[in-house]
Design an enzyme around this catalytic site. Sequence first.
Site, short mmCIF file in Angstrom:
data_model
loop_
_atom_site.label_atom_id
_atom_site.label_comp_id
_atom_site.label_asym_id
_atom_site.label_seq_id
_atom_site.Cartn_x
_atom_site.Cartn_y
_atom_site.Cartn_z
N LYS A 176 0.86 -1.18 0.00
CA LYS A 176 0.00 0.00 0.00
C LYS A 176 0.90 1.24 0.00
CE LYS A 176 -3.06 2.91 2.68
NZ LYS A 176 -2.14 4.06 2.46
N GLY A 228 7.02 6.01 7.92
CA GLY A 228 6.06 7.10 8.01
C GLY A 228 6.13 7.78 9.36
N SER A 229 5.03 8.35 9.77
CA SER A 229 5.00 9.15 10.99
C SER A 229 5.17 8.27 12.23
CB SER A 229 3.69 9.93 11.09
OG SER A 229 2.61 9.05 11.39
N VAL A 232 1.70 6.82 13.65
CA VAL A 232 1.18 5.67 12.91
C VAL A 232 2.08 4.45 13.11
CG1 VAL A 232 0.65 4.77 10.61
CG2 VAL A 232 0.02 7.12 11.22
N GLY A 233 3.40 4.67 13.10
CA GLY A 233 4.33 3.57 13.30
C GLY A 233 4.13 2.87 14.63
N GLU A 250 10.31 2.46 10.35
CA GLU A 250 11.24 3.60 10.31
C GLU A 250 10.38 4.84 10.44
OE1 GLU A 250 13.04 6.75 9.70
OE2 GLU A 250 12.61 6.24 7.61
N CYS A 284 13.08 12.12 6.37
CA CYS A 284 13.22 11.76 7.78
C CYS A 284 14.65 12.02 8.27
CB CYS A 284 12.83 10.31 8.01
SG CYS A 284 13.71 9.14 6.96
N GLU A 385 8.72 17.52 15.04
CA GLU A 385 9.11 17.30 13.64
C GLU A 385 8.12 18.01 12.72
OE1 GLU A 385 10.51 13.58 10.80
OE2 GLU A 385 8.90 13.27 12.24
#
Length: 488
Positions: A176, A228-229, A232-233, A250, A284, A385
Amino acid sequence: MTTPAQLHHLVDGQWLDGAGDTVVSTSPAEPDVVVAQGRLADTAALDGAVTAARRVRREWARTPAHERGAILVRAAGIVESAAQDWGTELAREEGKTKPEGIGEVLRAAQILRYYGNDADRDAGEVFSSPRRGERILVTRKPIGVVGVITPFNFPIAIPAWKIAPALTYGNTVVWKPAGTVPLLAMRLAQALTDAGLPDGVLNLVIGDRTVGNGLVEHPGIDAITFTGSTGVGRRIAAAGAARGVPVQAEMGGKNAAVVLGDADLELAAEQVMFGAFRSTGQKCTATSRLIVTDDIAEDFLAELGKRADALNVGNPVQDGTEMGPVVDAAARASIRAGIDRAIEQGALPVAGGHEYSEGALATGYFVPPTILELPSQLPDVWRDELFGPVLAARRVGSAGEAFALANDSEFGLSAAIFTQDLTRTLDAIDDIDVGILHINSESAGADPHVPFGGAKKSGYGPKEQGRSAREFFTHTTTVYLRGGQSTI
């Protein structure tokens, strides 16, 4: 004007139209320009993709490693030959400059080629046994069906460095991509299928949050790799732990560049600018914090401000553009709010800090390259961030204070140190807690043959890239190998 590309999903070797909501990918430089359009996948398409991946996983795992690798090498050639066109599409859809977009496509080809040649490397280990007539083998097996979730900021390179090792080690994939930049995902999937990847081994579903959650929670998924963020991670890691599914994540970074008084200041200025403003700061590993010693701070910050103000900000596909827009209106609003909050909390703009008020820079999603000098009472921008072209700067009195301030973050992805003193370099290696440390170069950048990933809360699970990728995409089987009675 170019005709918008039509988006499709790859399920079991077939390119399908979606059955979900309409998705329209627009140019962040010219929001009225449609780059790609189609319909999102629904949960039925996700189920079909997982079913296909599970059906072929054993056959793909038993395909000789050299055959799997040959497909990746052929795909690398396809990607490489399309670099100019796809890099331009990438710049138009995501917002980084055309040279950066072309460079990213070429990096994806490099990654595919690296893992395509993995079959020529070691495939396991042999250990001595304390028992006569026995050998101990440590072999590696694919983990199964891997769910891959990738972000907007590197729409072909990050997928390549996840999907290529997953495939070369014998896994099947359900992918995805970020819905904001789906076109390059379709291009990469097409290159792999054109290179001869069997039906069902790679499946692409362009979906919304419902499809993303469905992928994470699907009982047919054996492992999840995510970039990603941080928020969410962490949710994905928790969901994986609840199901006993390994997760590689990551996540965020708040990366510092430390410039000491003995540094090559011309080099340091160049590299800090690259780290902060290339890809519009949407990396990142971007440099978002600057720590500079008092003895050089005044002149160094003045030089950086002059360089930032001189950057050519504009349409990323036009020649000469040095920085493009951020990815969408929501990103621009969030970054703008972060800058305003920092100024309210006492930060002083050295460069930027304002909004564009007229012309194409006002109608597109542009944020000026911004440098903020912070007071001793550090504003939120020091730790939050923003994921944009914003550099927060702080003066310090000594190298020790600089290193301590570099560690003043829950993140630990990357850092850059500028010094010509070997002792200070060795101290930095010992003292600064990050996954990637650059000495006299920008904080961003990753090579496919060495580990990539962060310390502290920047990463979860095994590192990516290089041989480290094996630790996530395979598991070991320890074999105690013994024959019968010798006849010799």
